[in-house]
Design a protein around this motif. Sequence first.
Motif, PDB file in Angstrom:
ATOM      1  N   PRO A 240       7.228  -1.857   6.128  1.00 30.13           N
ATOM      2  CA  PRO A 240       7.142  -0.882   7.212  1.00 30.13           C
ATOM      3  C   PRO A 240       5.799  -0.153   7.220  1.00 30.13           C
ATOM      4  CG  PRO A 240       9.250  -0.674   6.080  1.00 30.13           C
ATOM      5  CD  PRO A 240       8.427  -1.666   5.309  1.00 30.13           C
ATOM      6  N   ASP A 241       5.219   0.024   8.404  1.00 25.24           N
ATOM      7  CA  ASP A 241       3.932   0.707   8.612  1.00 25.24           C
ATOM      8  C   ASP A 241       2.747  -0.045   8.014  1.00 25.24           C
ATOM      9  OD1 ASP A 241       5.359   2.816   9.865  1.00 25.24           O
ATOM     10  OD2 ASP A 241       5.738   3.725   7.899  1.00 25.24           O
ATOM     11  N   GLY A 242       2.982  -1.219   7.426  1.00 28.91           N
ATOM     12  CA  GLY A 242       1.885  -2.072   6.974  1.00 28.91           C
ATOM     13  C   GLY A 242       1.177  -1.623   5.717  1.00 28.91           C
ATOM     14  N   TYR A 243       1.771  -0.689   4.986  1.00 32.71           N
ATOM     15  CA  TYR A 243       1.124  -0.325   3.723  1.00 32.71           C
ATOM     16  C   TYR A 243       2.152   0.101   2.677  1.00 32.71           C
ATOM     17  CZ  TYR A 243       1.713   4.765   4.537  1.00 32.71           C
ATOM     18  OH  TYR A 243       2.228   6.019   4.741  1.00 32.71           O
ATOM     19  N   THR A 244       1.761  -0.046   1.431  1.00 31.79           N
ATOM     20  CA  THR A 244       2.515   0.491   0.310  1.00 31.79           C
ATOM     21  C   THR A 244       1.524   1.253  -0.573  1.00 31.79           C
ATOM     22  OG1 THR A 244       4.042  -0.043  -1.489  1.00 31.79           O
ATOM     23  CG2 THR A 244       2.283  -1.613  -1.074  1.00 31.79           C
ATOM     24  N   ILE A 245       2.020   1.883  -1.624  1.00 28.80           N
ATOM     25  CA  ILE A 245       1.131   2.705  -2.450  1.00 28.80           C
ATOM     26  C   ILE A 245       1.333   2.366  -3.922  1.00 28.80           C
ATOM     27  CG2 ILE A 245       0.566   5.061  -3.180  1.00 28.80           C
ATOM     28  CD1 ILE A 245       1.445   6.009  -0.397  1.00 28.80           C
TER      29      ILE A 245
ATOM     30  N   LEU B 211       8.763  16.577 -13.697  1.00 34.54           N
ATOM     31  CA  LEU B 211       8.205  16.111 -12.424  1.00 34.54           C
ATOM     32  C   LEU B 211       7.904  14.627 -12.465  1.00 34.54           C
ATOM     33  CD1 LEU B 211       6.372  19.099 -13.041  1.00 34.54           C
ATOM     34  CD2 LEU B 211       6.303  18.733 -10.588  1.00 34.54           C
ATOM     35  N   TYR B 212       8.105  14.008 -11.307  1.00 35.46           N
ATOM     36  CA  TYR B 212       7.751  12.595 -11.144  1.00 35.46           C
ATOM     37  C   TYR B 212       7.094  12.427  -9.782  1.00 35.46           C
ATOM     38  CZ  TYR B 212       8.100   7.539 -10.890  1.00 35.46           C
ATOM     39  OH  TYR B 212       7.791   6.200 -10.782  1.00 35.46           O
ATOM     40  N   PHE B 213       5.966  11.710  -9.743  1.00 36.51           N
ATOM     41  CA  PHE B 213       5.251  11.476  -8.488  1.00 36.51           C
ATOM     42  C   PHE B 213       5.566  10.075  -7.979  1.00 36.51           C
ATOM     43  CE2 PHE B 213       2.128  14.990  -8.018  1.00 36.51           C
ATOM     44  CZ  PHE B 213       2.354  15.654  -9.207  1.00 36.51           C
ATOM     45  N   GLY B 214       5.952   9.971  -6.708  1.00 38.98           N
ATOM     46  CA  GLY B 214       6.245   8.672  -6.114  1.00 38.98           C
ATOM     47  C   GLY B 214       6.378   8.806  -4.615  1.00 38.98           C
ATOM     48  N   PHE B 215       7.056   7.859  -3.971  1.00 42.85           N
ATOM     49  CA  PHE B 215       7.247   7.972  -2.521  1.00 42.85           C
ATOM     50  C   PHE B 215       8.535   7.275  -2.119  1.00 42.85           C
ATOM     51  CE2 PHE B 215       5.588   3.749  -0.960  1.00 42.85           C
ATOM     52  CZ  PHE B 215       5.210   3.232  -2.187  1.00 42.85           C
ATOM     53  N   THR B 216       9.129   7.759  -1.025  1.00 41.29           N
ATOM     54  CA  THR B 216      10.484   7.319  -0.675  1.00 41.29           C
ATOM     55  C   THR B 216      10.522   5.856  -0.227  1.00 41.29           C
ATOM     56  OG1 THR B 216      10.302   8.028   1.634  1.00 41.29           O
ATOM     57  CG2 THR B 216      11.105   9.658   0.061  1.00 41.29           C
ATOM     58  N   TYR B 217       9.394   5.318   0.270  1.00 41.08           N
ATOM     59  CA  TYR B 217       9.379   3.911   0.691  1.00 41.08           C
ATOM     60  C   TYR B 217       9.162   2.963  -0.492  1.00 41.08           C
ATOM     61  CZ  TYR B 217       9.354   4.896   5.723  1.00 41.08           C
ATOM     62  OH  TYR B 217       9.694   5.285   7.004  1.00 41.08           O
TER      63      TYR B 217
ATOM     64  N   PRO C 185       2.505  11.814   1.739  1.00 37.71           N
ATOM     65  CA  PRO C 185       2.930  12.934   2.589  1.00 37.71           C
ATOM     66  C   PRO C 185       2.997  12.575   4.071  1.00 37.71           C
ATOM     67  CG  PRO C 185       0.676  13.267   1.844  1.00 37.71           C
ATOM     68  CD  PRO C 185       1.205  12.073   1.088  1.00 37.71           C
ATOM     69  N   ALA C 186       2.276  11.521   4.490  1.00 40.08           N
ATOM     70  CA  ALA C 186       2.291  11.143   5.908  1.00 40.08           C
ATOM     71  C   ALA C 186       3.707  10.766   6.344  1.00 40.08           C
ATOM     72  CB  ALA C 186       1.326   9.976   6.142  1.00 40.08           C
ATOM     73  N   ARG C 187       4.445  10.102   5.476  1.00 47.62           N
ATOM     74  CA  ARG C 187       5.806   9.678   5.833  1.00 47.62           C
ATOM     75  C   ARG C 187       6.878  10.560   5.202  1.00 47.62           C
ATOM     76  NH1 ARG C 187       5.555   3.156   5.009  1.00 47.62           N
ATOM     77  NH2 ARG C 187       4.767   3.800   2.974  1.00 47.62           N
ATOM     78  N   ASP C 188       6.583  11.109   4.012  1.00 47.60           N
ATOM     79  CA  ASP C 188       7.601  11.890   3.300  1.00 47.60           C
ATOM     80  C   ASP C 188       7.563  13.359   3.721  1.00 47.60           C
ATOM     81  OD1 ASP C 188       8.468   9.619   2.079  1.00 47.60           O
ATOM     82  OD2 ASP C 188       7.459  10.000   0.168  1.00 47.60           O
ATOM     83  N   THR C 189       8.200  13.619   4.863  1.00 46.33           N
ATOM     84  CA  THR C 189       8.342  14.997   5.352  1.00 46.33           C
ATOM     85  C   THR C 189       9.395  15.715   4.504  1.00 46.33           C
ATOM     86  OG1 THR C 189      10.102  14.318   6.838  1.00 46.33           O
ATOM     87  CG2 THR C 189       7.843  14.248   7.708  1.00 46.33           C
ATOM     88  N   PRO C 190       9.468  17.042   4.586  1.00 43.15           N
ATOM     89  CA  PRO C 190      10.528  17.750   3.859  1.00 43.15           C
ATOM     90  C   PRO C 190      11.915  17.183   4.177  1.00 43.15           C
ATOM     91  CG  PRO C 190       8.930  19.328   4.687  1.00 43.15           C
ATOM     92  CD  PRO C 190       8.531  17.982   5.237  1.00 43.15           C
TER      93      PRO C 190
ATOM     94  N   ARG D 133      -3.313   7.112  -7.462  1.00 42.40           N
ATOM     95  CA  ARG D 133      -2.672   6.567  -6.258  1.00 42.40           C
ATOM     96  C   ARG D 133      -3.670   5.689  -5.517  1.00 42.40           C
ATOM     97  NH1 ARG D 133      -1.774  10.709  -1.275  1.00 42.40           N
ATOM     98  NH2 ARG D 133      -3.990  10.972  -1.703  1.00 42.40           N
ATOM     99  N   ALA D 134      -3.215   4.569  -4.976  1.00 44.62           N
ATOM    100  CA  ALA D 134      -4.080   3.717  -4.154  1.00 44.62           C
ATOM    101  C   ALA D 134      -3.255   3.079  -3.046  1.00 44.62           C
ATOM    102  CB  ALA D 134      -4.745   2.648  -5.017  1.00 44.62           C
ATOM    103  N   ARG D 135      -3.726   3.211  -1.839  1.00 35.36           N
ATOM    104  CA  ARG D 135      -3.051   2.591  -0.692  1.00 35.36           C
ATOM    105  C   ARG D 135      -3.322   1.085  -0.713  1.00 35.36           C
ATOM    106  NH1 ARG D 135      -2.330   4.122   5.344  1.00 35.36           N
ATOM    107  NH2 ARG D 135      -2.529   2.109   6.348  1.00 35.36           N
ATOM    108  N   VAL D 136      -2.268   0.296  -0.503  1.00 34.64           N
ATOM    109  CA  VAL D 136      -2.401  -1.167  -0.486  1.00 34.64           C
ATOM    110  C   VAL D 136      -1.854  -1.673   0.844  1.00 34.64           C
ATOM    111  CG1 VAL D 136      -1.724  -3.318  -1.618  1.00 34.64           C
ATOM    112  CG2 VAL D 136      -2.056  -1.247  -3.000  1.00 34.64           C
ATOM    113  N   ASP D 137      -2.704  -2.328   1.615  1.00 32.84           N
ATOM    114  CA  ASP D 137      -2.250  -2.870   2.903  1.00 32.84           C
ATOM    115  C   ASP D 137      -1.321  -4.063   2.656  1.00 32.84           C
ATOM    116  OD1 ASP D 137      -3.606  -1.046   4.508  1.00 32.84           O
ATOM    117  OD2 ASP D 137      -5.489  -2.153   4.278  1.00 32.84           O
TER     118      ASP D 137
END
Length: 209
Positions: free
Chosen positions: A161-166, A68-74, A112-117, A152-156
Motif C-alpha cells: 500500500p502507498d508504494g513504500y515500506t520503512i 518504548l518501541y519505534f515502528g509503524f502500523t503498516y 507519521p504520514a500514515r500513523d495518525t493518532p 529509519r529508511a524509506r524503501v520503495d
Amino acid sequence: MKTSIRVSLIISIIGLCVVFGVLVWQTGDDRPTSASQQTPDIGRSFDLVSDDGAPITQEFLRGRFTLLYFGFTYCPDVCPTSLQVMTQALAEIEAFENSSPQVTPVFVTVDPARDTPEALKQYVSHFHPRLQGWTGSEEQIAAAMRSFKVYRARVDDPTVPDGYTIDHSSIFYLMDPNGNFLAHFDHAVTPEKLAKTLTQLTNQTKVMR
Ligand code: NI
C-alpha cells in the motif's frame, strides 16, 4: 658535597615522577568507570502527540517505568512480532510479579504520514490495553528518533500500500522514572527473558523523588 646534592636531586625527581605517574594512572583508571556510570544520552528530549491527540514530552516519563518501541502500523512482520513479545512479557509480569512496579508500554511511529493518532489508537488496542501510540509531525518524529538514536529508511516497494515500506531499527528502550535511559533489548528477546529482566531492573532501580 656536590655529588650528594646531585644524588638527592635525582632521587627527588624520581620520587616526583613516581607520584605523578601514579596520579596519571589513577586518573586514567578512573575515567572508564565514571563514564560507564553516566546515563547514556538517550531519550532526553522529545515533543510528540499521543493517540488521544494530546502533547507528549519527556515529562511523561517522570514517575513511571516506560518501555518504548519505534515502528509503524503498516509494518508486515517485525513490529507486530515485537509488540507481541512486549505484550506477553507485560502479561507475565502482571500475572506473577504483582509487587513489581508497573511498566508503561509505548509504540512510537516512524511513519507519521500514515500513523495518525486515530490510526495508532486502533492499532495499539490489538496488542495491550495499556499500550499507547505516539506520533507527531515529520519534524517531531525525526527529532524524537535522533533523541533515541533510532534508524529509519524509506524503501520503495510497488507491491505494498502507498508504494513504500520503512526499514527501521527494532529495539525496546526501558526508561526509568527519572526519565533516564535504563536498558535496551533487541527485538529477538524472548517474552520470558524480557519479563525477567524488566522485573529485575524495575525492582533494583532506586527512584529519586
Ligand atoms: Ni516494523
